[in-house]
Design an enzyme around this catalytic site. Structure first.
Site, short mmCIF file in Angstrom:
data_model
loop_
_atom_site.label_atom_id
_atom_site.label_comp_id
_atom_site.label_asym_id
_atom_site.label_seq_id
_atom_site.Cartn_x
_atom_site.Cartn_y
_atom_site.Cartn_z
N LEU A 19 -0.51 -0.99 -5.19
CA LEU A 19 -0.04 -2.24 -4.60
C LEU A 19 0.65 -2.01 -3.25
O LEU A 19 0.53 -2.85 -2.49
CB LEU A 19 0.84 -3.01 -5.73
CG LEU A 19 -0.02 -3.55 -6.77
CD1 LEU A 19 1.09 -4.33 -8.03
CD2 LEU A 19 -1.07 -4.57 -6.48
N GLY A 22 7.06 2.37 -1.31
CA GLY A 22 8.06 2.26 -0.38
C GLY A 22 8.80 3.67 -0.39
O GLY A 22 8.43 4.67 -0.35
N ALA A 25 9.41 4.84 -4.06
CA ALA A 25 8.53 4.78 -5.04
C ALA A 25 7.41 4.21 -4.55
O ALA A 25 7.08 3.42 -3.71
CB ALA A 25 8.96 4.06 -6.47
N VAL A 27 3.94 1.62 -5.99
CA VAL A 27 3.70 0.59 -7.10
C VAL A 27 2.25 0.49 -7.35
O VAL A 27 1.61 0.41 -6.49
CB VAL A 27 4.27 -0.72 -6.47
CG1 VAL A 27 4.20 -1.98 -7.75
CG2 VAL A 27 5.80 -0.66 -6.00
N LYS A 42 5.98 1.25 -11.15
CA LYS A 42 6.79 1.94 -10.08
C LYS A 42 6.92 3.56 -10.41
O LYS A 42 7.45 3.95 -11.60
CB LYS A 42 7.93 1.41 -9.53
CG LYS A 42 7.76 0.07 -9.00
CD LYS A 42 9.09 -0.24 -8.40
CE LYS A 42 8.73 -1.29 -7.01
NZ LYS A 42 9.95 -1.46 -6.34
N ASP A 135 20.62 -3.11 -3.99
CA ASP A 135 19.43 -2.85 -3.16
C ASP A 135 18.90 -4.23 -3.09
O ASP A 135 17.66 -4.56 -3.21
CB ASP A 135 18.33 -1.70 -3.57
CG ASP A 135 17.35 -1.54 -2.40
OD1 ASP A 135 17.73 -1.85 -1.36
OD2 ASP A 135 16.37 -0.89 -2.62
#
Length: 896
Positions: A19, A22, A25, A27, A42, A135
């Site tokens: 998907l 980042g 991680a 996804v 993740k 975050d």
């Protein structure tokens, strides 16, 4: 990766597709096989998982797994499988707030306030359980049928608690710069709910205005603004925002936690109070003066390390409150790690790095794949560098005073100028040893010919080369000069002058040279001076530290105390310090020990394992013209050793049975030696006929007896030469520029030259096979450098392209069964072949080992193969040199 994950999670989850990815991680969309539902998995980045550790991470994440709130995305599962650390969440079909903002920019005020209230409620619930998100950002706010859900709750905390200070070693940071609170940006680990309140204030500000509170071109700029600036007023960007909402955003974004809302609940309540006001005038006054953040006096911390491994050395947040509003701009240092395939590893006579006058661009000489090095351009506003077209094997970059052009030394030692906007380039002159400076008057100063004693200049708009006035007061008849910098009006320079002890730091001093009367005035011990208008001088101290003091260019004297800017700055054997400075206040330098030499001989086996080639202290000052060659028995190596501007050919016994034997005695340029097939003679390129005469191809007995004699005399410069194994033919390459390099052959005893490869393409780096039947060479006729093989001397009988996608530096195995070359992947490639009935048929092509840190040039083959074909004798050029330090506002805090 998906195949491996599915194998590791077999029976539990089935990964369907990625998907997104980042900083921490990746996804994946997956199917929960037990419950037959879609989930999002993740997977932590491997380097992050290795630092954090599975047991500690999973223990920490369990404390956040039981958060139950309508606006918190729950955590279904977590675990470790095949070294992967993962956690599982519901798969939410819909949008993220980040995607929504990217599409629409600003949201309706009522909708923005509704989203903030619900996020604030979720945050308050978690804060009441003692959990701080750390975050909060639009990418972590999922919009499920319009309802916001906060994702990754507690993940940042789990990473911080499990990984501790080691997180920064991965090149990552926990948090996103645009939404970091000042205390988080300053490296504080003990964060309280007010840090999340700040991040929520950032989201509110962005939804209302369409921009983040502290925009910037890169992470370090954003973090600097988070620590020092106050955002623009919301009403200045969107006048329809109610006054009390603007006040809520201003209070949430206060620098000090004590000045913000004490909780997320207080923020939400203020949004419903139309009478709420907040006076940010004190913060605005502070912002307008940009308070100093002294790195040396404050507690240092690693505030962010991101993407390409850029690490920002932040200052302690507490220093902000102590500083006076009238202080100058902050002093900030950034450690920059260059990509693995771009490390500074090229031979240098001048500095390998340059900064544009405005500090927005950096150019450096870094390694590349198929050739030894390349000029790379990196904007300060970007994280990636791009190669400068036509700068392969370029050296000593120097920006023009307006930053629109760049001068450098090309692979043919020609002085080249490239337009930064269009990329077009031209050659101004040839025979350049090192560039010195580009003055505001348009003059480019350089060391000419083959001697550091000959400083000349040429105007960028054209005209001939000017010889500078004779400089008096030299310590010997022909002085040697190192790095230097021009003074206003082109009336003189600050220069490095060497004593009779050589070109080391211990023999260097800074002098002021007056071009009008030729006087030389000693200034300080050291080397590599740079004058920065209006009144600063930087230079290398005798111990390798970077020093500075005020300097009066009119009187030619230092006018203040000497202060150290940095220690442990790389300084090579020619007392060249590897740093650059801009007039705008930026400084960049390469970190490392003072180098005693630039290169050394190493054996490299087929697996890439390196070992010293000899117990002898054989070091090379590697230049563009150096190459090495093994004798047929593999016991001796012919090489060119440089002593300052002079290079001579030597024969060295690798087993130490006899002392090195000097082969050449005439001229200042003696390079590219090759053994003859019988091992009794050595050929080389020389300027023994005179420095104003084109270089020629000579030969001399390997034991040093007799006198050297020319093999080929040409009106054009001969840059490569080789005798055929039977001694009947000589092959040679003429021309020193890419537009005029051609390869010829001549039968010994005859005067007629036979053109082998004389086309509009650039042909070079040739080598004859051990049986003399084939010639391998480099040509760019396809649009890029490739390896070709033809019969020799009848090159018209056939032609085969050996490399695919680029190649350089061909070399035959002594047995004649393999051909090696440098491939575009940055490795040595071994090609096996057959030669039935006059055809050259490749049977296999195998990458062997990476060439990082080894000299493999594009214009000639600079390594040699052992008689057994299993080892390579190569020139090590001192590692990858990947760490730089970037300083902003380097004059802040200096004395008078």
């Amino acid at each position: 990766m998906i195949h491996r994950l599915n194998a590791a999670l077999e029976g539990r989850y089935r990964i369907e597709r990625e998907l997104g990815a980042g900083g921490m991680a990746t996804v994946y969309l997956a199917r929960d096989l037990k419950h037959d539902r879609a989930v999002a998995i993740k997977v932590l980045r491997p380097e992050l998982a290795a630092v954090v550790g599975a047991e500690r991470f999973l223990a920490e994440i369990r404390t956040t797994a039981n958060l139950e709130d309508p606006h918190i995305l729950p955590l279904y599962d977590s675990g470790e499988a095949d070294s992967f650390l993962f956690y599982v969440m519901p798969y939410v079909e819909g949008d993220t707030l980040r995607n929504r903002l990217d599409r629409e920019g600003q949201l309706p005020v009522a909708e923005a306030l509704d989203i903030v209230r619900k996020i604030a409620g979720a945050l308050q619930f978690a804060h009441d359980q003692g959990i701080v998100h750390r975050d909060i950002k639009p990418a972590n706010i999922l919009l499920r049928r319009g309802e916001p859900m906060v994702a990754d709750f507690g993940i940042a905390l789990a990473l911080t608690q499990a990984g501790g200070g080691r997180i920064t070693e991965t090149g990552l940071s926990v948090g996103t710069p645009h939404y970091m609170s000042p205390e988080q940006a300053a490296g504080e680990r003990a964060l309280d709910p007010r840090s999340d309140v700040y991040a929520l204030g950032c989201i509110l500000y962005e939804m209302l205005t369409g921009e983040t509170p502290h925009p910037g071109p890169n992470a370090q700029a954003v973090l600097a603004r988070v620590l020092t600036d106050t955002p623009r007023r919301v009403s200045a960007l969107r006048r329809t925002v109610p006054a009390h909402v603007e006040a809520v955003a201003a209070k949430a974004l206060e620098k000090l936690p004590a000045d913000r809302f004490g909780s997320a609940r207080e923020l939400a309540e203020a949004l419903d109070d139309e009478r709420f006001r907040h006076d940010p005038s004190a913060s605005a006054a502070q912002s307008s003066s940009k308070p100093t953040l002294h790195l040396r006096s404050a507690r240092p911390a690693l505030a962010a390390a991101f993407l390409a491994g850029l690490v920002v050395a932040a200052v302690a947040f507490r220093a902000l409150a102590r500083e006076k509003p009238s202080a100058p701009a902050p002093l900030l240092r950034f450690a920059v790690e260059l990509p693995a395939d771009q490390g500074i590893s090229s031979p240098q006579v001048g500095s390998p790095v340059a900064l544009s006058p405005d500090g927005r661009l950096m150019v450096y000489t870094g390694s590349s794949s198929a050739s030894a090095w390349q000029l790379w351009l990196r904007p300060t506003s970007g994280l990636r560098a791009t190669p400068i077209p036509g700068s392969q094997n370029g050296l000593t970059p120097v920006f023009s005073p307006d930053g629109s052009r760049l001068a450098f030394i090309g692979p043919d030692r020609g002085l080249r100028v490239v337009e930064m906007g269009s990329g077009s380039s031209r050659v101004l002159g040839g025979r350049v040893v090192s560039l010195l400076d580009w003055s505001p008057g348009g003059w480019i100063y350089f060391h000419a010919g083959q001697t550091f004693g000959d400083i000349r200049r040429i105007h960028v708009d054209g005209g001939g080369v000017d010889s500078l006035p004779v400089i008096s007061g030299a310590p010997r008849p022909v002085p040697e000069w190192g790095q230097g910098s021009t003074l206003p009006g082109d009336r003189g320079m600050v220069l490095t002058r060497f004593s009779g002890a050589g070109t080391s730091l211990n023999a260097a001093e800074i002098v002021v040279v007056d071009f009008e009367d030729g006087t030389v005035t000693p200034l300080a011990q050291g080397s590599a001076p740079t004058f920065v208008p209006p009144d600063r001088l930087l230079w290398a101290g005798p111990d390798g530290s970077l020093l500075t003091a005020r300097f009066d260019p009119d009187a030619g004297v230092l006018d203040g105390p000497t202060e150290a800017l940095a220690d442990n700055v790389v300084t090579d054997a020619n007392a060249t310090m590897q740093y650059a400075v801009s007039e705008s206040g930026s400084l960049v330098y390469r970190v490392g020990s003072v180098a005693g030499s630039i290169g050394s001989l190493v054996w490299v086996d087929r697996e890439g394992i390196r070992s010293p080639a000899s117990d002898l202290d054989v070091t090379l000052t590697v230049g563009l013209w150096d190459a090495i060659d093994l004798s047929p028995d593999g016991r001796r190596v012919a090489l060119s050793l440089a002593d300052g501007p002079n290079s001579q050919v030597w024969a060295v016994d690798l087993e130490g049975g006899s002392p090195p034997r000097r082969i050449s005695y005439d001229g200042t340029l003696n390079v590219r030696p090759r053994w003859t097939a019988g091992g009794d003679s050595i050929t080389y390129i020389t300027n023994a006929a005179g420095e104003t005469t084109p270089t020629q191809f000579w030969i001399r007995a390997a034991d040093g007896s007799g006198t050297p004699s020319p093999v080929v005399v040409q009106e054009r410069e001969v840059e490569e030469g080789m005798l055929s194994p039977d001694g009947e033919w000589v092959a040679f390459r003429v021309g020193g520029t890419a537009s005029g390099r051609d390869i010829f052959a001549r039968r010994r005893g005859e005067d007629e030259d036979r053109p082998l490869f004389s086309t509009d393409a650039d042909e070079r780096a040739f080598t004859l096979s051990p049986d003399g039947r084939w010639i391998a060479y480099v040509s760019n006729e396809t649009g890029r450098d490739e390896i070709f093989v033809t019969p020799f001397p009848d090159v018209r009988a056939g032609k085969w392209q050996i490399s695919s996608g680029g190649g350089a530096a061909p070399a035959w195995s002594p047995a004649g069964s393999e051909l090696f070359f440098a491939g575009t992947g940055g490795e040595v490639v071994a090609v096996r072949f057959t030669t039935d009935r006059g055809s050259f048929v490749v049977s296999s092509s195998t990458p062997l080992f990476p060439i990082g840190g080894l000299l493999v040039g594009p214009n000639q083959t600079t390594y040699t193969v052992a008689p057994d074909g299993d080892r390579f004798l190569m020139i090590s050029i001192g590692g990858e040199g990947r760490e730089l330090v970037w300083v902003q506002n380097w004059t802040t805090g200096l004395g008078g």
